[in-house]
Design an enzyme around this catalytic site. Structure first.
Site, PDB file in Angstrom:
ATOM      1  N   ASN A  10       0.868  -1.163   0.119  1.00 34.50           N
ATOM      2  CA  ASN A  10       0.007   0.010   0.166  1.00 34.50           C
ATOM      3  C   ASN A  10       0.913   1.242  -0.248  1.00 34.50           C
ATOM      4  O   ASN A  10       1.552   1.369   1.194  1.00 34.50           O
ATOM      5  CB  ASN A  10      -1.013  -0.195   1.200  1.00 34.50           C
ATOM      6  N   LYS A  12      -0.075   4.324  -0.163  1.00 38.51           N
ATOM      7  CA  LYS A  12      -0.478   5.394   0.123  1.00 38.51           C
ATOM      8  C   LYS A  12      -0.254   6.772  -0.538  1.00 38.51           C
ATOM      9  O   LYS A  12      -0.320   6.659  -1.901  1.00 38.51           O
ATOM     10  CB  LYS A  12       0.148   5.757   1.666  1.00 38.51           C
ATOM     11  N   HIS A  97      -9.399   0.924   5.039  1.00 37.95           N
ATOM     12  CA  HIS A  97      -7.975   0.968   5.684  1.00 37.95           C
ATOM     13  C   HIS A  97      -7.980   2.057   7.029  1.00 37.95           C
ATOM     14  O   HIS A  97      -8.981   3.061   6.866  1.00 37.95           O
ATOM     15  CB  HIS A  97      -6.879   1.756   4.761  1.00 37.95           C
ATOM     16  N   GLU A  99      -6.518   4.521   7.926  1.00 41.05           N
ATOM     17  CA  GLU A  99      -6.445   5.843   7.553  1.00 41.05           C
ATOM     18  C   GLU A  99      -7.538   6.413   7.221  1.00 41.05           C
ATOM     19  O   GLU A  99      -7.935   7.735   7.407  1.00 41.05           O
ATOM     20  CB  GLU A  99      -5.060   6.079   6.757  1.00 41.05           C
ATOM     21  N   GLU A 169      -5.038  -5.021  10.709  1.00 36.24           N
ATOM     22  CA  GLU A 169      -4.028  -4.232  10.778  1.00 36.24           C
ATOM     23  C   GLU A 169      -4.127  -3.619  12.133  1.00 36.24           C
ATOM     24  O   GLU A 169      -4.869  -2.368  12.109  1.00 36.24           O
ATOM     25  CB  GLU A 169      -4.018  -3.305   9.740  1.00 36.24           C
ATOM     26  N   GLY A 175       3.048   1.743  10.696  1.00 40.22           N
ATOM     27  CA  GLY A 175       3.907   2.793  10.470  1.00 40.22           C
ATOM     28  C   GLY A 175       4.753   3.314  11.637  1.00 40.22           C
ATOM     29  O   GLY A 175       5.432   4.319  11.661  1.00 40.22           O
ATOM     30  N   SER A 214       3.854  -2.522  10.134  1.00 39.73           N
ATOM     31  CA  SER A 214       5.230  -2.648  10.134  1.00 39.73           C
ATOM     32  C   SER A 214       5.861  -3.991   9.804  1.00 39.73           C
ATOM     33  O   SER A 214       6.851  -4.351  10.478  1.00 39.73           O
ATOM     34  CB  SER A 214       5.783  -2.258  11.615  1.00 39.73           C
TER      35      SER A 214
HETATM   36  C1  PEP Z   1      -0.381   0.013   5.999  1.00 41.81           C
HETATM   37  O1  PEP Z   1      -0.357   1.242   5.893  1.00 41.81           O
HETATM   38  O2  PEP Z   1      -1.349  -0.778   5.783  1.00 41.81           O
HETATM   39  C2  PEP Z   1       0.936  -0.507   6.667  1.00 41.81           C
HETATM   40  C3  PEP Z   1       0.646  -1.619   7.202  1.00 41.81           C
HETATM   41  O3  PEP Z   1       1.832   0.235   6.865  1.00 41.81           O
HETATM   42  P1  PEP Z   1       3.274  -0.062   7.634  1.00 41.81           P
HETATM   43  O4  PEP Z   1       3.787  -1.209   6.751  1.00 41.81           O
HETATM   44  O5  PEP Z   1       4.185   1.013   6.950  1.00 41.81           O
HETATM   45  O6  PEP Z   1       2.993  -0.195   9.080  1.00 41.81           O
END
Ligand code: PEP
Length: 251
Positions: A10, A12, A97, A99, A169, A175, A214
């Site tokens: 992803n 973003k 997601h 966000e 998630e 992040g 992450s």
């Molecule tokens: C995400 O935005 O779906 C995500 C898992 O980001 P990151 O791997 O950077 O934590």
């Protein structure tokens, strides 16, 4: 039950159209090393989707949009529909997601409308769920996540459930460099699968549940070795071909 692992990146709000095309052709060159053992996809910025699709050529890389509207058309300035995404050649769409939920006020109801419309349009939804830190620390994580899952699963058929991809998630891991332990993540994945089994006895074993938060080349193997972790949704570590390949190779 053998489920093909599915790893998506992803991006973003990162990468220009030129950078998107460069990444796609570089990834297409190294991908044969994986011998089709893993389903691979990327979700670039909306305006870069066509660049991604033409640059990947016929390499087995799926392309996903990061969001879509919950209705087919209407007075909704500045958004795109499932049909628009489908016409570009996308196969998947990320939905709900964290966000989108946190920054754009997306509710379980809207997420459920989008998952329904994605299937109606011939797109595979990657439906994202996850608890925040307060919810985890107060012992509510499983209730929150299962409620999020039920909101969209209850409107699907058994055949759709078999195609569905869910990304678990935990928000506190996105992040931040903090990851759920493989055992904790697996426990949540198992709980999601068992909640789906209540209504969809057989299809529950086919639904693929990605972990996100992450994921890096260094921790991917331990996460992906868990029985109920069927892949990963990767943010930061999907921006460099070497890192992304490191995660793909962990399958
Ligand atoms: C995400 O935005 O779906 C995500 C898992 O980001 P990151 O791997 O950077 O934590």
């Amino acid at each position: 039950m053998a489920r093909t692992p599915i790893i998506f990146g992803n991006w973003k709000l990162n990468k220009s159209s030129i950078e998107t095309a460069e990444f796609m052709s570089n990834l297409a060159k190294v991908l044969p090393k994986l011998e089709n053992k893993v389903e691979v996809g990327l979700a670039p910025v909306m305006t870069c989707l066509t660049h991604a699709i033409s640059a990947k050529n016929d390499a087995p890389i799926q392309v996903a949009a990061q969001d879509m509207h919950w209705l087919e058309h209407g007075a909704f300035t500045g958004t795109v529909s499932a049909q628009h995404i489908k016409e570009l050649g996308c196969t998947h769409v990320l939905i709900g997601h964290s966000e989108r939920r946190q920054l754009f006020g997306e509710t379980d109801g809207r997420v459920s409308d989008k998952v329904r419309l994605a299937f109606d349009t011939g797109l595979t939804p990657i439906a994202c769920v996850g608890e925040n830190l307060t919810q985890r620390e107060s012992g509510q994580a499983e209730d929150i996540v299962l409620r999020q899952v039920d909101a969209f699963v209850q409107r699907l058929t058994a055949d759709e459930v078999k195609e569905l991809v869910i990304a678990y998630e935990p928000i506190w891991a996105i992040g931040t460099g903090q990851t759920a332990t493989p055992e904790d993540a697996n426990q949540m994945h198992r709980a999601i699968r068992e909640s789906i089994r209540v209504k969809f006895e057989d299809a529950a074993d086919d639904v693929r549940i990605q972990y996100g938060g992450s994921v890096k080349p260094a921790n991917a193997k331990a996460l992906l070795a868990q029985a109920h972790i069927d892949g990963a949704l990767v943010g930061g570590a999907s921006l460099k071909v070497e890192d992304f390949m490191g995660i793909l190779s962990a399958c």
